[in-house]
Scaffold this active site. Sequence first.
Site, PDB file in Angstrom:
ATOM      1  NE  ARG A 103      -2.998   2.704   2.727  1.00  0.00           N
ATOM      2  CZ  ARG A 103      -3.222   3.479   3.731  1.00  0.00           C
ATOM      3  NH1 ARG A 103      -2.310   3.182   4.612  1.00  0.00           N
ATOM      4  NH2 ARG A 103      -3.534   4.809   3.654  1.00  0.00           N
ATOM      5  CG  ASN A 333      -5.247   3.816   8.617  1.00  0.00           C
ATOM      6  OD1 ASN A 333      -5.588   3.115   7.841  1.00  0.00           O
ATOM      7  ND2 ASN A 333      -4.663   5.204   8.141  1.00  0.00           N
ATOM      8  CE1 TYR A 335      -0.220   2.903  13.715  1.00  0.00           C
ATOM      9  CE2 TYR A 335      -2.155   4.261  12.939  1.00  0.00           C
ATOM     10  CZ  TYR A 335      -0.808   3.705  12.612  1.00  0.00           C
ATOM     11  OH  TYR A 335      -0.387   3.748  11.496  1.00  0.00           O
TER      12      TYR A 335
END
Length: 512
Positions: A103, A333, A335
């Site tokens: 990506r 995404n 975290y």
Amino acid sequence: MLLKSAGFILLICTLFGCEAAQVERHDVRKFPEGFQFGTSTASYQIEGSWNVDGKAENIWDHMTHNNPCVIADCSNGDVACDSYNQYKRDVEMMRELGIDFYRFSLSWPRILPTSFPDYISEPGSQYYSNLIDELLKYNIEPVVTLYHWDLPQKLQEMGGWTNPHIVDWFADYARVAFTLYGDRVKHWITINEPREVCYQGYGANTKAPALNIKGVADYMCVKNLLLAHAKAYHIFDQEFRPKLNGSIFIALSAQFYEPETEKEIVAAKEANQFEWGIYAHPIFSDTGDYPPIVKEKVAAKSAEQGFFRSRLPEFTPEEVDYVKGTSDYFGLNHYTTFLVYRNESVAGMYDVPSMYDDLGNVHYQPSEWEYGAASVNMRVVPWGFYKLLALIREDFNNPPVFITENGYATFTGLDDTSTRISYLRQYLSALLDAIDEGSDVRAYSLWSLMDNFEWMFGYNSRFGLYEVNFSDPARPRTPRKSAFMYKQMLRTRALDWHYEPDTTVMTIDEGH
Ligand SMILES: *[C@@H]1O[C@H](CO)[C@@H](O)[C@H](O)[C@H]1NC(C)=O
Ligand SMILES: *[C@@H]1O[C@H](CO)[C@@H](O)[C@H](O)[C@H]1NC(C)=O
Ligand SMILES: *[C@@H]1O[C@H](CO)[C@@H](O)[C@H](O)[C@H]1NC(C)=O
């Protein structure tokens, strides 16, 4: 580490906290058949060659050149990893790892130096063509992000994402990219992390262009960005998909917001809605549009404050339909996780107006949660990932999920056993737990292939499977221990908590 000889210490979590429990479980866990692995990067963070071959200035060039020390180490992406020249080494590293896809993102002003399709840079567009060919030569699937934050500075001077014309500017750029590379690129991501683009760039000063016009510019950006994404989706869907097949989706950044106690369930729900539901709900819900609570709260505050209309520009019914359903995957995404509580008197805590004042609660990470090595705010909370995946499954009819980013920052150093490797094992195990319970997660892309320009942290914060020496003009890349661990995981398609790699020499396996 959550590890014991006989089995695992698993964190059993309920709404009211987590406790460790000994459970019987195999130390080696298989990924589902067909599950795909990759790594992620972004143009400004790795390419360098900021003004080479006619590339025009982007908002990060502009900000870092005019105000260098907004970046922690006063650095910039002028050279970065020098991937504009070293892309063959980058692909060689991917072959060493044995990844299925890569990506990466395109630089808009490298391909279109005027920002518009009247002039396509020959060398600029050729760079990506060469990279794509190099990937395909080794059976690595390119997954291309159109926009990973490096907006042409010229468009910023015309308002950037606050100007509704950006819907057409972005759509034109997308059409150019589909035309240039659609013969070889099947999988496209429109925009990376809308929250960071709109909130951090326009509502705060923690990303370029650092406008810091809170509760106004950030909300203007939200609407234009969603319409721009949708327009690119429809162009691909109608004009390119019939020929190319393939997929197109958006990559949302979603951290998880957990209620501090039982009475904070509503506060946490609202935090998830304001932070990322504002982008997810218009695309992935059955009804479309912003989450009702976000519309209500911003409208009520705006009226109270004397505005004549909501600071969050509304969608027309036609626009609601135009945006709804425009993503083939839930690109995610993720975290870390925060705890949330309502403070009835946030007065004085936040600027007025602002998104956080509209939301009206407080989030934090308890000091007992494990620190991120290079970032205090990136604490290790694998059960938050599990709960987030469950929430996405439940709220949006179990969409196919593509983990577009997940990873861990360290400082320099090659032995990341107790940091990155520990984090990855725990987060991937949480991901497997979610899959076991029915989440349709199809792919995982680790951030990042190599150390790179980490935005406001410059080169201090290192996310790479490969360490890059930024003091050396040749920018040599050296595999960390985690690179060997990731390679073994891809080789076996399984997560092995006990695997101890031999890190003396990195080679390319047969078939890569
Ligand atoms: C499109 O892709 C899907 C999944 O990869 C595949 O099953 C299908 O046969 C493809 N269709 C065409 C027309 O290539
Ligand atoms: C609640 O907000 C007030 C006003 O800003 C602040 O003084 C107080 O510390 C906050 N309380 C908590 C527990 O965060
Ligand atoms: C990085 O490169 C510089 C310059 O070549 C060299 O002096 C230094 O030892 C290198 N650092 C590491 C960790 O290899």
